[in-house]
Design a protein around this motif. Structure first.
Motif, mmCIF file in Angstrom:
data_model
loop_
_atom_site.group_PDB
_atom_site.id
_atom_site.type_symbol
_atom_site.label_atom_id
_atom_site.label_comp_id
_atom_site.label_asym_id
_atom_site.label_seq_id
_atom_site.Cartn_x
_atom_site.Cartn_y
_atom_site.Cartn_z
ATOM 1 N N GLU A 17 48.956 10.284 51.818
ATOM 2 C CA GLU A 17 47.370 10.572 51.742
ATOM 3 C C GLU A 17 46.694 9.228 51.208
ATOM 4 O O GLU A 17 45.499 8.968 51.818
ATOM 5 N N GLN A 18 47.082 8.263 50.294
ATOM 6 C CA GLN A 18 46.526 7.153 49.833
ATOM 7 C C GLN A 18 46.383 6.131 50.889
ATOM 8 O O GLN A 18 45.416 5.149 51.092
ATOM 9 N N ASN B 109 55.323 15.516 45.335
ATOM 10 C CA ASN B 109 53.953 15.009 45.129
ATOM 11 C C ASN B 109 53.963 13.343 45.372
ATOM 12 O O ASN B 109 53.038 12.862 45.681
ATOM 13 N N GLN C 167 51.209 11.968 47.824
ATOM 14 C CA GLN C 167 50.232 10.886 47.296
ATOM 15 C C GLN C 167 50.451 9.432 48.326
ATOM 16 O O GLN C 167 49.421 9.049 48.554
ATOM 17 N N HIS D 59 54.525 17.463 49.909
ATOM 18 C CA HIS D 59 53.177 17.444 49.160
ATOM 19 C C HIS D 59 53.125 18.517 48.091
ATOM 20 O O HIS D 59 54.042 19.424 48.083
#
Length: 248
Positions: free
Chosen positions: A156-157, A149, A153, A184
C-alpha cells in the motif's frame, strides 16, 4: 490447528520444493510473445513428471491443469488454453505445485512477456518485495499478523492494493492447511510462529482496486477494474533461526 512438520517431513517438502523452484526459474527462458498458456502448462507438467513427482493442482477440486497461468488482469487460477497466446507487453503469473511422496510445495511468479510498461515492471517488483517484507517476520516468536501487516504495508505504501479474497496458507500433506495467511492485517495478532510450521506465503497485488470478480469458468479470478495483477509465492519453513525458502 497448525500442523508442526517433523524433520523427515520437511526433507520431503524440500525435495518437492527444489523441483517447483527449478520450474519457475526455467520459465524465465520459456515465456515470450507468441507462446500459449497451454505451452507453459505442458512444460510445467513435463518437468514435474520427469522428476517422478505429481502435479499437485491437476484434479485438485476438479482443476484441469498442472499449473495456473493468469494473464494481465487475471489474479489467480487462470486455466491454460492453446487459444490464449501471449503478446508483447503482457504480464503472466504462473502458479506451480509439486507433490513428492505425499508432500506438497507451492510457489508462483509473475513474468514479463517481451517489453512491458514501467508500471507493470514496478507492480511485479513490489509483489516480490512485499513477500520478503513479510518474510522478515517469519521467525519464532512473531505472530502471523506481523507477517500479514508487513506485506500489506509494503504494497500500500507503493500505491498498489492487496487482494482480500484470496490468502496464503499452511501446506504439507494437504494443499491448504491451517492457518490462512492474509496479505494485510494488524501486527501482534494471530498464532505465534513456532519451529516446524510450513507456510505458502503469496502476496497477490493489484494495480488498481483490490476487488475481484470470477470468470464463467468458476476458477479464474480477475480484477474488477480490468487493471493488472501480480503474484509472488514461496513455500517456507519456520526454523530456529532464519526461515528456509523451499521453492527459491
Amino acid at each position: 490447528m497448525i500442523i508442526i512438520k517433523s524433520d523427515q517431513e520437511i526433507d520431503l517438502m524440500r525435495e518437492s520444493g527444489k523441483v517447483t523452484g527449478m520450474i519457475l526459474r526455467e520459465l524465465y527462458h520459456l515465456i515470450k510473445p507468441g507462446i500459449s498458456t497451454m505451452d507453459i502448462n505442458a512444460f510445467v507438467e513435463e518437468i514435474i513428471l520427469k522428476n517422478k513427482m505429481i502435479p499437485s493442482f491437476k484434479g485438485y477440486n476438479g482443476y484441469p491443469a498442472a499449473s495456473c497461468v493468469s494473464v494481465n488482469d487475471e489474479v489467480i487460477h487462470g486455466i491454460p488454453s492453446a487459444k490464449r497466446l501471449l503478446a508483447d507487453g503482457d504480464i503472466v503469473s504462473v502458479d506451480v505445485g509439486c507433490t513428492y511422496k505425499g508432500y506438497i510445495s507451492d510457489a508462483a511468479r509473475t513474468y514479463a512477456v517481451g517489453k512491458i510498461s514501467e508500471e507493470a515492471e514496478r507492480l511485479i517488483q513490489i509483489a516480490e518485495e512485499s513477500f520478503f517484507a513479510g518474510l522478515k517476520f517469519c521467525k519464532v516468536g512473531y505472530r502471523l499478523g506481523d507477517v500479514s501487516n508487513a506485506i500489506g504495508q509494503h504494497v500500500e505504501q507503493a500505491g498498489f492494493s492487496v487482494v482480500r479474497d484470496f490468502v496464503g496458507h499452511g501446506i504439507g500433506k494437504s494443499m491448504h492447511e491451517e492457518p490462512q495467511i492474509p496479505n494485510h492485517g494488524q501486527p501482534g495478532r494471530g498464532p505465534r510462529l513456532a519451529k516446524g510450521m510450513v507456510f505458502a506465503i503469496e502476496p497477490m497485488i493489484n494495480q488498481g482496486s483490490f476487488d475481484v470478480d470470477m470468470k464463467e469458468d468458476n476458477w479464474t479470478a480477475v480484477t474488477t477494474d480490468g487493471k493488472l495483477s501480480a503474484h509472488y509465492e514461496n513455500t517456507i519453513v519456520i526454523t530456529d533461526g532464519e526461515p528456509e525458502l523451499l521453492t527459491l
